[in-house]
Structures are given as structure tokens and as C-alpha cells.
Design an enzyme around this catalytic site. Structure first.
Site, PDB file in Angstrom:
ATOM      1  N   SER A  33     -43.909   3.676  39.065  1.00 22.06           N
ATOM      2  CA  SER A  33     -45.253   3.074  39.136  1.00 22.06           C
ATOM      3  C   SER A  33     -46.362   4.015  38.693  1.00 22.06           C
ATOM      4  O   SER A  33     -47.495   3.570  38.497  1.00 22.06           O
ATOM      5  CB  SER A  33     -45.552   2.610  40.560  1.00 22.06           C
ATOM      6  OG  SER A  33     -44.933   1.379  40.786  1.00 22.06           O
ATOM      7  N   TYR A  40     -51.271   1.523  47.265  1.00 21.76           N
ATOM      8  CA  TYR A  40     -50.976   0.207  47.854  1.00 21.76           C
ATOM      9  C   TYR A  40     -51.538   0.079  49.272  1.00 21.76           C
ATOM     10  O   TYR A  40     -52.694   0.372  49.500  1.00 21.76           O
ATOM     11  CB  TYR A  40     -49.454  -0.056  47.836  1.00 21.76           C
ATOM     12  CG  TYR A  40     -48.829   0.251  46.518  1.00 21.76           C
ATOM     13  CD1 TYR A  40     -49.173  -0.496  45.391  1.00 21.76           C
ATOM     14  CD2 TYR A  40     -47.937   1.292  46.366  1.00 21.76           C
ATOM     15  CE1 TYR A  40     -48.627  -0.218  44.165  1.00 21.76           C
ATOM     16  CE2 TYR A  40     -47.382   1.582  45.138  1.00 21.76           C
ATOM     17  CZ  TYR A  40     -47.735   0.823  44.043  1.00 21.76           C
ATOM     18  OH  TYR A  40     -47.197   1.108  42.838  1.00 21.76           O
ATOM     19  N   VAL A  58     -41.813   4.995  43.135  1.00 22.41           N
ATOM     20  CA  VAL A  58     -40.635   4.950  44.002  1.00 22.41           C
ATOM     21  C   VAL A  58     -39.578   5.990  43.661  1.00 22.41           C
ATOM     22  O   VAL A  58     -38.623   6.164  44.414  1.00 22.41           O
ATOM     23  CB  VAL A  58     -39.964   3.553  44.018  1.00 22.41           C
ATOM     24  CG1 VAL A  58     -40.782   2.543  44.779  1.00 22.41           C
ATOM     25  CG2 VAL A  58     -39.633   3.080  42.625  1.00 22.41           C
ATOM     26  N   LYS A  66     -48.499   3.117  35.736  1.00 23.09           N
ATOM     27  CA  LYS A  66     -49.461   1.999  35.758  1.00 23.09           C
ATOM     28  C   LYS A  66     -50.894   2.378  35.396  1.00 23.09           C
ATOM     29  O   LYS A  66     -51.534   1.660  34.619  1.00 23.09           O
ATOM     30  CB  LYS A  66     -49.396   1.286  37.121  1.00 23.09           C
ATOM     31  CG  LYS A  66     -48.071   0.533  37.330  1.00 23.09           C
ATOM     32  CD  LYS A  66     -47.909   0.052  38.774  1.00 23.09           C
ATOM     33  CE  LYS A  66     -46.612  -0.709  38.971  1.00 23.09           C
ATOM     34  NZ  LYS A  66     -46.352  -1.006  40.400  1.00 23.09           N
ATOM     35  N   TYR A  96     -42.871  -3.241  30.517  1.00 20.38           N
ATOM     36  CA  TYR A  96     -43.078  -2.745  31.885  1.00 20.38           C
ATOM     37  C   TYR A  96     -41.877  -1.916  32.369  1.00 20.38           C
ATOM     38  O   TYR A  96     -42.031  -0.793  32.876  1.00 20.38           O
ATOM     39  CB  TYR A  96     -43.353  -3.919  32.833  1.00 20.38           C
ATOM     40  CG  TYR A  96     -43.399  -3.499  34.278  1.00 20.38           C
ATOM     41  CD1 TYR A  96     -44.436  -2.698  34.756  1.00 20.38           C
ATOM     42  CD2 TYR A  96     -42.389  -3.868  35.166  1.00 20.38           C
ATOM     43  CE1 TYR A  96     -44.468  -2.282  36.080  1.00 20.38           C
ATOM     44  CE2 TYR A  96     -42.411  -3.457  36.495  1.00 20.38           C
ATOM     45  CZ  TYR A  96     -43.446  -2.664  36.951  1.00 20.38           C
ATOM     46  OH  TYR A  96     -43.465  -2.242  38.253  1.00 20.38           O
TER      47      TYR A  96
HETATM   48  O1  DON Z   1     -41.327  -2.596  39.584  1.00 20.26           O
HETATM   49  C1  DON Z   1     -40.517  -1.814  40.048  1.00 20.26           C
HETATM   50  O2  DON Z   1     -39.747  -2.188  40.881  1.00 20.26           O
HETATM   51  C2  DON Z   1     -40.436  -0.347  39.645  1.00 20.26           C
HETATM   52  N1  DON Z   1     -39.959  -0.184  38.372  1.00 20.26           N
HETATM   53  C3  DON Z   1     -41.709   0.397  39.877  1.00 20.26           C
HETATM   54  C4  DON Z   1     -41.951   0.443  41.312  1.00 20.26           C
HETATM   55  C5  DON Z   1     -42.748   1.560  41.842  1.00 20.26           C
HETATM   56  O3  DON Z   1     -42.642   2.716  41.503  1.00 20.26           O
HETATM   57  C6  DON Z   1     -43.610   1.144  42.953  1.00 20.26           C
HETATM   58  N2  DON Z   1     -44.306   2.234  43.509  1.00 20.26           N
HETATM   59  N3  DON Z   1     -44.386   2.800  44.461  1.00 20.26           N
END
Ligand code: DON
Length: 341
Positions: free
Chosen positions: A86, A263, A281, A89, A211
Site C-alpha cells: 500500500s 487507515y 502489509v 498508493k 494496482y
Molecule cells: O490490496 C491489497 O490487498 C494489497 N496489495 C495492498 C494492501 C496493503 O498494503 C494495505 N496496507 N496496509
């Protein structure tokens, strides 16, 4: 460790005849101390909802700080690569703003904190748009704005621009991309809801590919801190001097990072750390101290909100020792770190 009093910094640096090794060595000591202090923390768990992420070494722990004049301070596993997740982003949002302008971009995504988890399926009831570009729905809307035909060209453009900010060539981890694509049904559901609401066009597969590939780009702590320092340095890469980001848009991106970057922990983060930042994540987290420096921490064990446990602890402590909070009385615009320059 105590906060370094501003008077002590000024005095010590005065005596070094324009050179500033004293504060540099203090910063290295602080980073080493924070690394030492928190490496014993083993709370949290590595993300496994994307199976490839579960392969991360839970004990990895790296820290990097880069100043806007290119001084680099590192500790621990700063060179361990992980996927940006993320943390892509804000950079994708920057690209969308550069390509389409704020007016057009904001037709597709809002800038309000959602107070929800990153993958929440909620839209602004008044506008139907995703709340902001930091949650998945908003990031998919942004991806649809910066994708290209063929889809690989949009990914290449993103990765190349990120490489310019990091100061080295970056690449996508194909195994993570495959894993994301295979298991990303919730993101697919979000994308089709966005198509249904007229937020994204019907190139849904290409938007999702953009994405997923952005999230799967490999970086290390130094790359991320360099990218953050490029943001801090009004868009100019600290070492190459290249103008990577259009500075007119950076204030918008940093504002959204400040209010939405973590978040449902964003309010606490703003309160305690007080920096525009973004987590992912994979266990990375980076922050921007405007006109001063970029920081990045990597440690893959996450808390319940999906943020790196050690990453949060390390950033809190770093911000506190160096007075980095945006509203800290000692962080006077860009004057605090001028002692380093
Ligand atoms: O959309 C997803 O599930 C992941 N590729 C990115 C998620 C992410 O890193 C959320 N952040 N904390």
C-alpha cells in the site's frame, strides 16, 4: 534517550566550522539505539492473506533516514527487499494528479479519511466515490487513471518513475504479483462496484493489473527513505537532483497521507507521530518531514490494523527524539534540520 536540546545542537555545530558531523553522529546513535531497543519486540504476525507475503522473515528489522541533501543513516536490515504494497498508493496518486490535474482526479476519488480498514467496501454516500486514494477502492480508481495501453506500459512508467525517486532501478516481484492476482477477489469485487458506479472505465482487468503490479514492486528501506526524501525535497531526488515529482501536487499528496495514510490508526498516528506517512502489509512504513528528511522502517510483523508493530514504535521514538512532529514547537518549518545541511 533524551531529546537533543536545540541550544546544544546549535552550539555543537557552531564549533565544527560549517561541517556538521556532531548531529550526524547523534542521529546514527539514535537510530542504532531504536533498532537495538525494539528488535526484541516480537508482537504481531506476518500477513498471510496474500500467500507469498507469508514467506517474509518475521525477525527482519531495518531503519533508514535520508536527509534532503542526501545524507543516509541506516540500521539493521535496511537493504532487505520487500514489496511496497500500500505504500505505492501516495505515489500513484501523485502520478494521477500530475497526469490529470486535481479537478479531474477528484471526480474519481475523494480526500476524506474513512476511518475504515484498507480493504473496506464503503463509498462516500454523498458522491459515490471511494473515500480517499489510500484505501484500496481509491487506489484502484487511481490505478485506472494511470494505466496505459498495453497494461505493461502503465506498470513500466510507474516502476521507472519510482526508480528515479529511489535512485536505482526497481522491479516487480513476479511471484507476489501472481499471488496477489490469484487471491485478490475482494479487490476485484471493489473494482466491479467502481465500474458499476461509473467511477472507473471498463478496462477493469488492466486497472487491477496496474494496482496489483504497483503493490508488488520491490524496495528496501533505503529506497523508501530516498523516495520519501524526494517528496520532502519538493520533488527533487536528493542525490541525483532530478526533478521527479511535480511539487505543486506534492502538498495534496502529503495532506492525504497525513489524514488517511494509516487507515483506522490515522488519528492516533497524527496525534503521536505527526507526520505524513504510509504503511503497507509487507511491514514497511515511511514518513516525510517536509523540507527536511524521509524515514522508512521495515519489520513484517503487523498489528491488528495491518501496520508494522516495530515500525510504529520506531517512528514514534524517532519523531520524539528528533522533534519531527509537524506541530512540535522545535520543528520550525525547515529550520530544525538545517543544522545537518
Ligand atoms: O490490496 C491489497 O490487498 C494489497 N496489495 C495492498 C494492501 C496493503 O498494503 C494495505 N496496507 N496496509
Amino acid at each position: 534517550m533524551q531529546r537533543i536540546p536545540a541550544s546544544e545542537i546549535a552550539e555543537a555545530n557552531k564549533s565544527t566550522d560549517g561541517v556538521t558531523p556532531w548531529l550526524g553522529s547523534q542521529i546514527q546513535k539514535i537510530i542504532d539505539g531504536i533498532h537495538q531497543k525494539y528488535k526484541v519486540v516480537d508482537d504481531g504476525a506476518v500477513a498471510t492473506y496474500i500467500p507469498e507475503l507469508g514467506r517474509a522473515n518475521p525477525t527482519d528489522f531495518g531503519i533508514c533516514l535520508v536527509t534532503v541533501d542526501g545524507q543516509v543513516f541506516t540500521a539493521g536490515d535496511w537493504d532487505r527487499e520487500f514489496t511496497i504494497q500500500s505504500m505505492c498508493k501516495p505515489f500513484a496518486f501523485q502520478l494521477a494528479l500530475e497526469r490529470h490535474g486535481a479537478g479531474e482526479t477528484l471526480k474519481h476519488v475523494g480526500v476524506e479519511p474513512s476511518g475504515e480498514a484498507f480493504n473496506s467496501i464503503e463509498f462516500d454516500p454523498k458522491t459515490g466515490r471511494p473515500f480517499n486514494p489510500m484505501v484500496n477502492a481509491g487506489a484502484i480508481a487511481v490505478a485506472s487513471l494511470i494505466k496505459q495501453k498495453p497494461a505493461a506500459a502503465g506498470v513500466k512508467a510507474f516502476v521507472e518513475k519510482m526508480g528515479k525517486a529511489a535512485g536505482r532501478r526497481l522491479q516487480v516481484d513476479e511471484a507476489v504479483l501472481a499471488s496477489e492476482t490469484l487471491t485478490g477477489n475482494r479487490n476485484r469485487a471493489i473494482a466491479y462496484m467502481l465500474l458499476n458506479a461509473g467511477i472507473i472505465d471498463d478496462g477493469v482487468q488492466d486497472s487491477l493489473h496496474q494496482y496489483f503490479a504497483q503493490c508488488s514492486m520491490l524496495v528496501n528501506c533505503k529506497d523508501l527513505a530516498m523516495m520519501a526524501a524526494t517528496m520532502a525535497n519538493i520533488g527533487n531526488q536528493p542525490l541525483t537532483g532530478e526533478a521527479v515529482f511535480d511539487f505543486q501536487n506534492l502538498k495534496h499528496v502529503l495532506a492525504v497521507m497525513f489524514s488517511c495514510g494509516l487507515y483506522d490508526y490515522a488519528g492516533n498516528w497524527a496525534f503521536e507521530v505527526g507526520l505524513p506517512a504510509k504503511s503497507g502489509v509487507s511491514g514497511g512504513i515511511f514518513g516525510v518531514v517536509n523540507r527536511q528528511l524521509g524515514i522508512a522502517v521495515y519489520s513484517p510483523r503487523l498489528d491488528a490494523q495491518g501496520n508494522s508493530v516495530r515500525g510504529i514504535l520506531a517512528c514514534k521514538e524517532l519523531a520524539s527524539h528528533l522533534g519531527l512532529h509537524a506541530f512540535d514547537f522545535s520543528n520550525v518549518g525547515s529550520s530544525f534540520m538545517q543544522w545537518l545541511l
